[in-house]
Design a protein around this motif. Structure first.
Motif, PDB file in Angstrom:
ATOM      1  N   LEU A 149       7.289   7.253  50.889  1.00 19.06           N
ATOM      2  CA  LEU A 149       6.230   6.308  50.533  1.00 19.06           C
ATOM      3  C   LEU A 149       5.066   6.298  51.519  1.00 19.06           C
ATOM      4  CD1 LEU A 149       8.513   3.361  49.404  1.00 19.06           C
ATOM      5  CD2 LEU A 149       7.092   4.805  47.923  1.00 19.06           C
ATOM      6  N   LEU A 150       5.350   6.448  52.806  1.00 16.40           N
ATOM      7  CA  LEU A 150       4.315   6.256  53.820  1.00 16.40           C
ATOM      8  C   LEU A 150       3.741   7.554  54.395  1.00 16.40           C
ATOM      9  CD1 LEU A 150       5.890   3.232  55.727  1.00 16.40           C
ATOM     10  CD2 LEU A 150       4.186   3.190  53.888  1.00 16.40           C
ATOM     11  N   ALA A 151       4.418   8.672  54.195  1.00 14.44           N
ATOM     12  CA  ALA A 151       3.926   9.937  54.760  1.00 14.44           C
ATOM     13  C   ALA A 151       3.349  10.851  53.681  1.00 14.44           C
ATOM     14  CB  ALA A 151       5.057  10.646  55.513  1.00 14.44           C
ATOM     15  N   ASP A 152       2.936  10.256  52.577  1.00 15.50           N
ATOM     16  CA  ASP A 152       2.363  11.057  51.505  1.00 15.50           C
ATOM     17  C   ASP A 152       0.872  11.287  51.735  1.00 15.50           C
ATOM     18  OD1 ASP A 152       1.990   8.240  50.980  1.00 15.50           O
ATOM     19  OD2 ASP A 152       1.218   8.796  49.025  1.00 15.50           O
ATOM     20  N   GLU A 153       0.311  12.240  51.024  1.00 14.45           N
ATOM     21  CA  GLU A 153      -1.099  12.589  51.200  1.00 14.45           C
ATOM     22  C   GLU A 153      -2.037  11.643  50.459  1.00 14.45           C
ATOM     23  OE1 GLU A 153      -1.572  16.678  50.135  1.00 14.45           O
ATOM     24  OE2 GLU A 153      -0.246  17.377  51.726  1.00 14.45           O
ATOM     25  N   PRO A 161      -1.500   7.641  52.825  1.00 14.98           N
ATOM     26  CA  PRO A 161      -0.693   7.639  54.051  1.00 14.98           C
ATOM     27  C   PRO A 161      -0.691   6.275  54.737  1.00 14.98           C
ATOM     28  CG  PRO A 161      -2.693   8.963  54.319  1.00 14.98           C
ATOM     29  CD  PRO A 161      -2.619   8.563  52.891  1.00 14.98           C
ATOM     30  N   GLY A 162       0.514   5.837  55.097  1.00 10.60           N
ATOM     31  CA  GLY A 162       0.661   4.561  55.799  1.00 10.60           C
ATOM     32  C   GLY A 162       0.583   3.343  54.901  1.00 10.60           C
ATOM     33  N   GLU A 163       0.369   3.575  53.613  1.00 12.31           N
ATOM     34  CA  GLU A 163       0.209   2.457  52.673  1.00 12.31           C
ATOM     35  C   GLU A 163       1.165   2.607  51.492  1.00 12.31           C
ATOM     36  OE1 GLU A 163      -3.850   2.339  51.400  1.00 12.31           O
ATOM     37  OE2 GLU A 163      -4.623   2.129  53.433  1.00 12.31           O
ATOM     38  N   ILE A 164       1.473   1.470  50.889  1.00 10.72           N
ATOM     39  CA  ILE A 164       2.234   1.466  49.645  1.00 10.72           C
ATOM     40  C   ILE A 164       1.219   1.148  48.556  1.00 10.72           C
ATOM     41  CG2 ILE A 164       4.110   0.393  48.357  1.00 10.72           C
ATOM     42  CD1 ILE A 164       5.272  -0.428  51.148  1.00 10.72           C
ATOM     43  N   ASP A 165       0.808   2.189  47.823  1.00  8.22           N
ATOM     44  CA  ASP A 165      -0.206   1.974  46.791  1.00  8.22           C
ATOM     45  C   ASP A 165       0.434   1.356  45.539  1.00  8.22           C
ATOM     46  OD1 ASP A 165       0.830   4.084  45.152  1.00  8.22           O
ATOM     47  OD2 ASP A 165      -0.439   5.540  46.163  1.00  8.22           O
ATOM     48  N   ASP A 191       0.982   2.471  42.499  1.00 15.48           N
ATOM     49  CA  ASP A 191       1.970   3.318  41.824  1.00 15.48           C
ATOM     50  C   ASP A 191       3.289   3.338  42.595  1.00 15.48           C
ATOM     51  OD1 ASP A 191       0.167   3.919  39.814  1.00 15.48           O
ATOM     52  OD2 ASP A 191      -0.388   5.868  40.650  1.00 15.48           O
ATOM     53  N   GLU A 192       3.194   3.453  43.918  1.00 16.52           N
ATOM     54  CA  GLU A 192       4.405   3.471  44.756  1.00 16.52           C
ATOM     55  C   GLU A 192       5.129   2.132  44.679  1.00 16.52           C
ATOM     56  OE1 GLU A 192       2.976   6.649  48.180  1.00 16.52           O
ATOM     57  OE2 GLU A 192       2.466   4.540  48.402  1.00 16.52           O
ATOM     58  N   CYS A 193       4.371   1.051  44.664  1.00 15.77           N
ATOM     59  CA  CYS A 193       4.965  -0.286  44.570  1.00 15.77           C
ATOM     60  C   CYS A 193       5.730  -0.434  43.253  1.00 15.77           C
ATOM     61  CB  CYS A 193       3.871  -1.344  44.704  1.00 15.77           C
ATOM     62  SG  CYS A 193       4.492  -3.041  44.659  1.00 15.77           S
ATOM     63  N   ALA A 194       5.105  -0.032  42.157  1.00 12.88           N
ATOM     64  CA  ALA A 194       5.754  -0.120  40.843  1.00 12.88           C
ATOM     65  C   ALA A 194       7.008   0.752  40.800  1.00 12.88           C
ATOM     66  CB  ALA A 194       4.774   0.292  39.747  1.00 12.88           C
ATOM     67  N   TRP A 195       6.923   1.956  41.354  1.00 15.28           N
ATOM     68  CA  TRP A 195       8.072   2.861  41.387  1.00 15.28           C
ATOM     69  C   TRP A 195       9.212   2.242  42.181  1.00 15.28           C
ATOM     70  CZ3 TRP A 195      10.510   5.235  45.556  1.00 15.28           C
ATOM     71  CH2 TRP A 195      11.435   6.231  45.236  1.00 15.28           C
ATOM     72  N   LEU A 196       8.889   1.673  43.347  1.00  6.89           N
ATOM     73  CA  LEU A 196       9.915   1.099  44.216  1.00  6.89           C
ATOM     74  C   LEU A 196      10.589  -0.100  43.549  1.00  6.89           C
ATOM     75  CD1 LEU A 196      11.336   1.295  46.919  1.00  6.89           C
ATOM     76  CD2 LEU A 196       9.506  -0.074  47.918  1.00  6.89           C
ATOM     77  N   ILE A 197       9.816  -0.946  42.907  1.00  7.06           N
ATOM     78  CA  ILE A 197      10.389  -2.098  42.198  1.00  7.06           C
ATOM     79  C   ILE A 197      11.332  -1.626  41.095  1.00  7.06           C
ATOM     80  CG2 ILE A 197       9.813  -3.995  40.620  1.00  7.06           C
ATOM     81  CD1 ILE A 197       7.280  -4.419  42.416  1.00  7.06           C
ATOM     82  N   GLU A 198      10.924  -0.588  40.363  1.00  5.08           N
ATOM     83  CA  GLU A 198      11.768  -0.034  39.304  1.00  5.08           C
ATOM     84  C   GLU A 198      13.067   0.525  39.876  1.00  5.08           C
ATOM     85  OE1 GLU A 198      11.898   3.982  36.645  1.00  5.08           O
ATOM     86  OE2 GLU A 198       9.914   3.068  36.902  1.00  5.08           O
ATOM     87  N   LYS A 199      12.979   1.281  40.971  1.00  2.00           N
ATOM     88  CA  LYS A 199      14.166   1.899  41.566  1.00  2.00           C
ATOM     89  C   LYS A 199      15.113   0.852  42.150  1.00  2.00           C
ATOM     90  CE  LYS A 199      13.316   5.748  40.230  1.00  2.00           C
ATOM     91  NZ  LYS A 199      14.174   6.227  39.169  1.00  2.00           N
ATOM     92  N   LYS A 227       7.505  -3.531  58.103  1.00  2.00           N
ATOM     93  CA  LYS A 227       7.173  -3.314  59.511  1.00  2.00           C
ATOM     94  C   LYS A 227       6.212  -2.131  59.685  1.00  2.00           C
ATOM     95  CE  LYS A 227      10.028  -1.288  62.310  1.00  2.00           C
ATOM     96  NZ  LYS A 227      11.237  -0.878  62.959  1.00  2.00           N
ATOM     97  N   GLU A 228       6.425  -1.049  58.931  1.00  2.00           N
ATOM     98  CA  GLU A 228       5.686   0.192  59.156  1.00  2.00           C
ATOM     99  C   GLU A 228       4.399   0.341  58.344  1.00  2.00           C
ATOM    100  OE1 GLU A 228       8.037   3.737  58.903  1.00  2.00           O
ATOM    101  OE2 GLU A 228       9.390   3.095  60.485  1.00  2.00           O
ATOM    102  N   ALA A 229       4.332  -0.270  57.176  1.00  2.00           N
ATOM    103  CA  ALA A 229       3.155  -0.090  56.310  1.00  2.00           C
ATOM    104  C   ALA A 229       1.969  -0.889  56.830  1.00  2.00           C
ATOM    105  CB  ALA A 229       3.493  -0.508  54.882  1.00  2.00           C
ATOM    106  N   LYS A 230       0.780  -0.385  56.532  1.00  2.00           N
ATOM    107  CA  LYS A 230      -0.443  -1.098  56.924  1.00  2.00           C
ATOM    108  C   LYS A 230      -0.531  -2.450  56.240  1.00  2.00           C
ATOM    109  CE  LYS A 230      -2.967   3.209  57.647  1.00  2.00           C
ATOM    110  NZ  LYS A 230      -3.973   4.115  57.077  1.00  2.00           N
ATOM    111  N   ALA A 231      -0.017  -2.527  55.021  1.00  2.00           N
ATOM    112  CA  ALA A 231       0.029  -3.788  54.258  1.00  2.00           C
ATOM    113  C   ALA A 231       1.298  -3.764  53.413  1.00  2.00           C
ATOM    114  CB  ALA A 231      -1.202  -3.916  53.371  1.00  2.00           C
ATOM    115  N   PHE A 232       1.822  -4.931  53.110  1.00  2.00           N
ATOM    116  CA  PHE A 232       3.066  -5.031  52.351  1.00  2.00           C
ATOM    117  C   PHE A 232       2.792  -5.831  51.083  1.00  2.00           C
ATOM    118  CE2 PHE A 232       7.514  -6.586  51.730  1.00  2.00           C
ATOM    119  CZ  PHE A 232       8.140  -5.347  51.687  1.00  2.00           C
ATOM    120  N   PRO A 233       2.882  -5.195  49.912  1.00  2.00           N
ATOM    121  CA  PRO A 233       2.568  -5.878  48.654  1.00  2.00           C
ATOM    122  C   PRO A 233       3.421  -7.120  48.413  1.00  2.00           C
ATOM    123  CG  PRO A 233       2.797  -3.503  48.320  1.00  2.00           C
ATOM    124  CD  PRO A 233       3.273  -3.799  49.714  1.00  2.00           C
ATOM    125  N   ALA A 234       2.796  -8.146  47.866  1.00  4.18           N
ATOM    126  CA  ALA A 234       3.497  -9.408  47.573  1.00  4.18           C
ATOM    127  C   ALA A 234       4.674  -9.201  46.627  1.00  4.18           C
ATOM    128  CB  ALA A 234       2.511 -10.418  46.987  1.00  4.18           C
TER     129      ALA A 234
END
Length: 125
Positions: free
Chosen positions: A70-74, A77-81, A83-91, A111-118
């Motif tokens: 999630l965080l080392a993608d191109e 980087p460093g963020e949960i966008d 699409d990633e947020c939706a994917w993570l919630i689904e998983k 702890k690691e992401a620049k921002a953490f989605p609500a």
């Protein structure tokens, strides 16, 4: 790599031990990154062994690998966008519960992401 064969051998005894984690690290990080198929594979494994006496190395590896995906993608980087947020919630919701490993993953991402989605904050409950 044949995920089905690997999954079958890993889940034969219903738990993931330290030697199996070492195999996963070697196989999944062979190219230096965790891609979406590999991340989804790890969630399948986690859902299958959730609540069992897995090696502590499993928890650490799962958290690190999914965080890397999630965080080392191109793309973000460093963020949960979004699409990633939706994917993570689904998983995380796929098996109907947020287990201890998934909570550890969420805490690490917070702890690691620049921002953490609500929406993810709500899963930490």
């Amino acid at each position: 790599m044949d995920f089905n064969e690997l999954k079958k051998s890993l889940l034969e005894d219903g738990v993931i031990d330290a030697a199996e984690v070492a195999t996963l690290k070697k196989e999944l990080y062979a190219d230096g990154i965790i891609d979406k198929d590999e991340a989804e594979f790890l969630f399948e494994l986690n859902d299958a062994v959730s609540g069992h006496e897995n090696a502590p190395e499993w928890n650490e590896f799962f958290v690190r690998a999914i965080s890397d995906f999630l965080l080392a993608d191109e793309v973000s980087p460093g963020e949960i966008d979004a699409d990633e947020c939706a994917w993570l919630i689904e998983k995380i919701g796929a098996d109907g519960k947020v287990d201890g490993v998934e909570k550890a993953l969420l805490a690490n991402l917070k702890k690691e992401a620049k921002a953490f989605p609500a929406a993810l904050e709500a899963l930490l409950g």
